[in-house]
Every structure is written in structure tokens, then in C-alpha cells.
Design a protein around this motif. Structure first.
Motif, PDB file in Angstrom:
ATOM      1  N   ALA A   1     -18.719  -2.946   8.386  1.00 10.93           N
ATOM      2  CA  ALA A   1     -19.231  -1.756   7.701  1.00 10.93           C
ATOM      3  C   ALA A   1     -18.085  -0.921   7.135  1.00 10.93           C
ATOM      4  O   ALA A   1     -18.158  -0.443   5.997  1.00 10.93           O
ATOM      5  CB  ALA A   1     -20.077  -0.931   8.661  1.00 10.93           C
ATOM      6  N   ALA A   2     -17.028  -0.745   7.921  1.00  8.06           N
ATOM      7  CA  ALA A   2     -15.874   0.022   7.446  1.00  8.06           C
ATOM      8  C   ALA A   2     -15.222  -0.681   6.266  1.00  8.06           C
ATOM      9  O   ALA A   2     -14.875  -0.047   5.268  1.00  8.06           O
ATOM     10  CB  ALA A   2     -14.869   0.214   8.579  1.00  8.06           C
ATOM     11  N   TYR A   3     -15.071  -1.996   6.363  1.00 11.57           N
ATOM     12  CA  TYR A   3     -14.478  -2.769   5.280  1.00 11.57           C
ATOM     13  C   TYR A   3     -15.308  -2.637   4.001  1.00 11.57           C
ATOM     14  O   TYR A   3     -14.770  -2.414   2.915  1.00 11.57           O
ATOM     15  CB  TYR A   3     -14.365  -4.244   5.689  1.00 11.57           C
ATOM     16  CG  TYR A   3     -13.800  -5.129   4.614  1.00 11.57           C
ATOM     17  CD1 TYR A   3     -12.436  -5.294   4.482  1.00 11.57           C
ATOM     18  CD2 TYR A   3     -14.641  -5.792   3.718  1.00 11.57           C
ATOM     19  CE1 TYR A   3     -11.903  -6.097   3.489  1.00 11.57           C
ATOM     20  CE2 TYR A   3     -14.123  -6.597   2.723  1.00 11.57           C
ATOM     21  CZ  TYR A   3     -12.757  -6.755   2.618  1.00 11.57           C
ATOM     22  OH  TYR A   3     -12.240  -7.536   1.628  1.00 11.57           O
ATOM     23  N   ALA A   4     -16.622  -2.766   4.112  1.00 14.13           N
ATOM     24  CA  ALA A   4     -17.498  -2.690   2.940  1.00 14.13           C
ATOM     25  C   ALA A   4     -17.436  -1.313   2.288  1.00 14.13           C
ATOM     26  O   ALA A   4     -17.356  -1.198   1.063  1.00 14.13           O
ATOM     27  CB  ALA A   4     -18.932  -3.029   3.336  1.00 14.13           C
ATOM     28  N   ALA A   5     -17.468  -0.260   3.111  1.00 17.23           N
ATOM     29  CA  ALA A   5     -17.439   1.101   2.566  1.00 17.23           C
ATOM     30  C   ALA A   5     -16.119   1.379   1.844  1.00 17.23           C
ATOM     31  O   ALA A   5     -16.105   1.924   0.739  1.00 17.23           O
ATOM     32  CB  ALA A   5     -17.661   2.118   3.674  1.00 17.23           C
ATOM     33  N   VAL A   6     -15.008   0.993   2.455  1.00 14.11           N
ATOM     34  CA  VAL A   6     -13.698   1.279   1.863  1.00 14.11           C
ATOM     35  C   VAL A   6     -13.433   0.395   0.650  1.00 14.11           C
ATOM     36  O   VAL A   6     -12.944   0.868  -0.376  1.00 14.11           O
ATOM     37  CB  VAL A   6     -12.576   1.141   2.920  1.00 14.11           C
ATOM     38  CG1 VAL A   6     -11.206   1.271   2.290  1.00 14.11           C
ATOM     39  CG2 VAL A   6     -12.762   2.201   3.998  1.00 14.11           C
ATOM     40  N   SER A   7     -13.782  -0.884   0.729  1.00 12.76           N
ATOM     41  CA  SER A   7     -13.511  -1.767  -0.414  1.00 12.76           C
ATOM     42  C   SER A   7     -14.367  -1.401  -1.620  1.00 12.76           C
ATOM     43  O   SER A   7     -13.913  -1.531  -2.759  1.00 12.76           O
ATOM     44  CB  SER A   7     -13.709  -3.232  -0.031  1.00 12.76           C
ATOM     45  OG  SER A   7     -15.050  -3.482   0.314  1.00 12.76           O
ATOM     46  N   SER A   8     -15.596  -0.919  -1.394  1.00 10.82           N
ATOM     47  CA  SER A   8     -16.414  -0.509  -2.537  1.00 10.82           C
ATOM     48  C   SER A   8     -15.858   0.754  -3.193  1.00 10.82           C
ATOM     49  O   SER A   8     -15.971   0.923  -4.399  1.00 10.82           O
ATOM     50  CB  SER A   8     -17.863  -0.292  -2.111  1.00 10.82           C
ATOM     51  OG  SER A   8     -17.982   0.872  -1.327  1.00 10.82           O
ATOM     52  N   ALA A   9     -15.250   1.620  -2.400  1.00 11.33           N
ATOM     53  CA  ALA A   9     -14.695   2.861  -2.948  1.00 11.33           C
ATOM     54  C   ALA A   9     -13.314   2.647  -3.557  1.00 11.33           C
ATOM     55  O   ALA A   9     -13.009   3.183  -4.611  1.00 11.33           O
ATOM     56  CB  ALA A   9     -14.616   3.929  -1.859  1.00 11.33           C
ATOM     57  N   ALA A  10     -12.468   1.858  -2.910  1.00  8.78           N
ATOM     58  CA  ALA A  10     -11.078   1.697  -3.356  1.00  8.78           C
ATOM     59  C   ALA A  10     -10.931   0.623  -4.427  1.00  8.78           C
ATOM     60  O   ALA A  10      -9.995   0.668  -5.222  1.00  8.78           O
ATOM     61  CB  ALA A  10     -10.188   1.365  -2.166  1.00  8.78           C
ATOM     62  N   ARG A  11     -11.810  -0.364  -4.415  1.00 10.75           N
ATOM     63  CA  ARG A  11     -11.762  -1.468  -5.377  1.00 10.75           C
ATOM     64  C   ARG A  11     -10.405  -2.173  -5.391  1.00 10.75           C
ATOM     65  O   ARG A  11      -9.814  -2.413  -6.445  1.00 10.75           O
ATOM     66  CB  ARG A  11     -12.139  -0.994  -6.762  1.00 10.75           C
ATOM     67  CG  ARG A  11     -13.581  -0.633  -6.886  1.00 10.75           C
ATOM     68  CD  ARG A  11     -13.939  -0.337  -8.325  1.00 10.75           C
ATOM     69  NE  ARG A  11     -15.361  -0.324  -8.534  1.00 10.75           N
ATOM     70  CZ  ARG A  11     -16.156   0.710  -8.277  1.00 10.75           C
ATOM     71  NH1 ARG A  11     -15.644   1.799  -7.758  1.00 10.75           N
ATOM     72  NH2 ARG A  11     -17.438   0.647  -8.526  1.00 10.75           N
ATOM     73  N   CYS A  12      -9.912  -2.453  -4.190  1.00 13.13           N
ATOM     74  CA  CYS A  12      -8.672  -3.214  -4.055  1.00 13.13           C
ATOM     75  C   CYS A  12      -8.728  -3.946  -2.722  1.00 13.13           C
ATOM     76  O   CYS A  12      -9.726  -3.866  -2.002  1.00 13.13           O
ATOM     77  CB  CYS A  12      -7.448  -2.291  -4.133  1.00 13.13           C
ATOM     78  SG  CYS A  12      -7.311  -1.134  -2.784  1.00 13.13           S
ATOM     79  N   ARG A  13      -7.669  -4.648  -2.398  1.00 13.37           N
ATOM     80  CA  ARG A  13      -7.606  -5.397  -1.144  1.00 13.37           C
ATOM     81  C   ARG A  13      -7.567  -4.439   0.041  1.00 13.37           C
ATOM     82  O   ARG A  13      -6.802  -3.477   0.038  1.00 13.37           O
ATOM     83  CB  ARG A  13      -6.356  -6.266  -1.155  1.00 13.37           C
ATOM     84  CG  ARG A  13      -6.357  -7.320  -0.103  1.00 13.37           C
ATOM     85  CD  ARG A  13      -5.247  -8.297  -0.368  1.00 13.37           C
ATOM     86  NE  ARG A  13      -4.423  -8.316   0.827  1.00 13.37           N
ATOM     87  CZ  ARG A  13      -3.151  -8.610   0.842  1.00 13.37           C
ATOM     88  NH1 ARG A  13      -2.529  -8.882  -0.268  1.00 13.37           N
ATOM     89  NH2 ARG A  13      -2.489  -8.626   1.967  1.00 13.37           N
ATOM     90  N   VAL A  14      -8.381  -4.706   1.068  1.00 12.15           N
ATOM     91  CA  VAL A  14      -8.438  -3.870   2.267  1.00 12.15           C
ATOM     92  C   VAL A  14      -8.042  -4.724   3.466  1.00 12.15           C
ATOM     93  O   VAL A  14      -8.555  -5.822   3.644  1.00 12.15           O
ATOM     94  CB  VAL A  14      -9.852  -3.289   2.482  1.00 12.15           C
ATOM     95  CG1 VAL A  14      -9.928  -2.493   3.779  1.00 12.15           C
ATOM     96  CG2 VAL A  14     -10.252  -2.411   1.305  1.00 12.15           C
ATOM     97  N   THR A  15      -7.115  -4.228   4.257  1.00 13.46           N
ATOM     98  CA  THR A  15      -6.691  -4.901   5.481  1.00 13.46           C
ATOM     99  C   THR A  15      -7.024  -3.996   6.654  1.00 13.46           C
ATOM    100  O   THR A  15      -6.653  -2.824   6.659  1.00 13.46           O
ATOM    101  CB  THR A  15      -5.176  -5.187   5.452  1.00 13.46           C
ATOM    102  OG1 THR A  15      -4.881  -5.967   4.296  1.00 13.46           O
ATOM    103  CG2 THR A  15      -4.736  -5.920   6.695  1.00 13.46           C
ATOM    104  N   ILE A  16      -7.719  -4.549   7.629  1.00  8.61           N
ATOM    105  CA  ILE A  16      -8.092  -3.775   8.813  1.00  8.61           C
ATOM    106  C   ILE A  16      -6.997  -3.924   9.862  1.00  8.61           C
ATOM    107  O   ILE A  16      -6.550  -5.033  10.155  1.00  8.61           O
ATOM    108  CB  ILE A  16      -9.450  -4.242   9.359  1.00  8.61           C
ATOM    109  CG1 ILE A  16     -10.540  -3.890   8.348  1.00  8.61           C
ATOM    110  CG2 ILE A  16      -9.731  -3.625  10.710  1.00  8.61           C
ATOM    111  CD1 ILE A  16     -11.916  -4.323   8.751  1.00  8.61           C
TER     112      ILE A  16
END
Length: 152
Positions: free
Chosen positions: A88-103
Motif C-alpha cells: 500500500a505504501a509503495y502504491a501510494a508513493v509511486s503513484s504520486a512520485a512517478r519514479c522508482r520507489v525503494t522500500i
């Protein structure tokens, strides 16, 4: 490379842009006092659309027109976060940032932040929990928990 470290907290959201030493901070809630929303609870996403809105607002505060576009976001999550919470955190941040997300787990992020990135095995897993004075593979002897002589 332009990267950003992001900590979604229940009360405050913190961001650190690569190459900067200043941590940007904003409240994790938004809305009018009567209709205030808290998209993050206990460090985990409670409301995904509101969390994405919060991240977009935080990114617009931190990343101005003079910065190149973001290429990567490092997202801190609690160690206790389940796979579903992380997704859920990954989906929320990646949709907002539109870049690669690393947890990244928050204790590891804290260790990196204070210059202790070399703790543990070095392969990204948790550090060994072995006792410093016991040899590897040591197991305590079987028997009752209290070996001391009891007084009558």
C-alpha cells in the motif's frame, strides 16, 4: 541522480532531498479542522488516495522547478509492516512520485543516516543477533530455568 528520502509518519511527514542537509517537514494531516484526514496511522498507510495526495503535496513543497526531476524515492517503513502495508505504501508513493520507489526499513534508514550503514552482514539482511562472548552455534544446556540453590 536526484533522489529523495521519505518518512511517512502519523503526525509529520519528513523529506530529505539528495545533496541537501535540510530535512523538510510538514503535517501528515490535511483538510479543515472539522474534516481533517489522517492518511497514515502508526507509520502505515490507512487511506491510499489521501496518502497519495499527501505525498504529492509534500513533493511539491520539497522539489521545486530548479531541481531536476526525481529518479528515485527511498521510502522508510516500520519493521513491523506487513507485506500488504508495504504494498500500500509503495502504491501510494509511486503513484504520486512517478519514479522508482525503494522500500527501506526505518532502523536501516536511521543507521545509514548516522553513518552506520556497515552494521550487520552487509548483504541487506538483519544483523546477527549472536551473543558477543558465545561461539557461533552455541546453545544453552537443557534443564530448569533456575539452576540456583533455593533457600527454604
Amino acid at each position: 541522480m536526484t533522489a529523495l528520502a521519505l518518512d511517512l509518519g502519523t503526525a509529520r511527514t519528513r523529506l530529505l532531498l539528495s545533496g541537501s542537509t535540510a530535512i523538510k517537514e510538514r503535517p501528515s494531516s490535511f483538510g479543515e479542522p472539522g474534516t481533517r484526514r489522517w492518511p497514515v496511522r502508526h507509520g502505515m498507510v490507512a487511506d491510499m488516495p489521501s496518502c497519495a495526495r499527501l505525498v504529492r503535496a509534500a513533493l511539491s513543497d520539497a522539489v521545486t522547478g530548479q531541481h531536476p526531476p526525481l529518479e528515485r524515492v527511498l521510502l522508510g517503513v516500520p519493521v513491523a509492516a506487513s507485506r500488504l502495508d508495504r504494498r500500500a505504501a509503495y502504491a501510494a508513493v509511486s503513484s504520486a512520485a512517478r519514479c522508482r520507489v525503494t522500500i527501506v526499513e526505518e532502523p536501516l534508514a536511521a543507521a545509514v543516516g548516522c553513518g552506520r550503514a556497515g552494521t550487520g552482514r552487509g548483504d541487506g539482511r538483519r544483523p546477527d543477533r549472536a551473543h558477543p562472548r558465545r561461539p557461533a552455534g552455541h546453545r544453552p544446556a537443557a534443564g530448569p530455568a533456575d539452576h540456583r540453590r533455593r533457600r527454604p
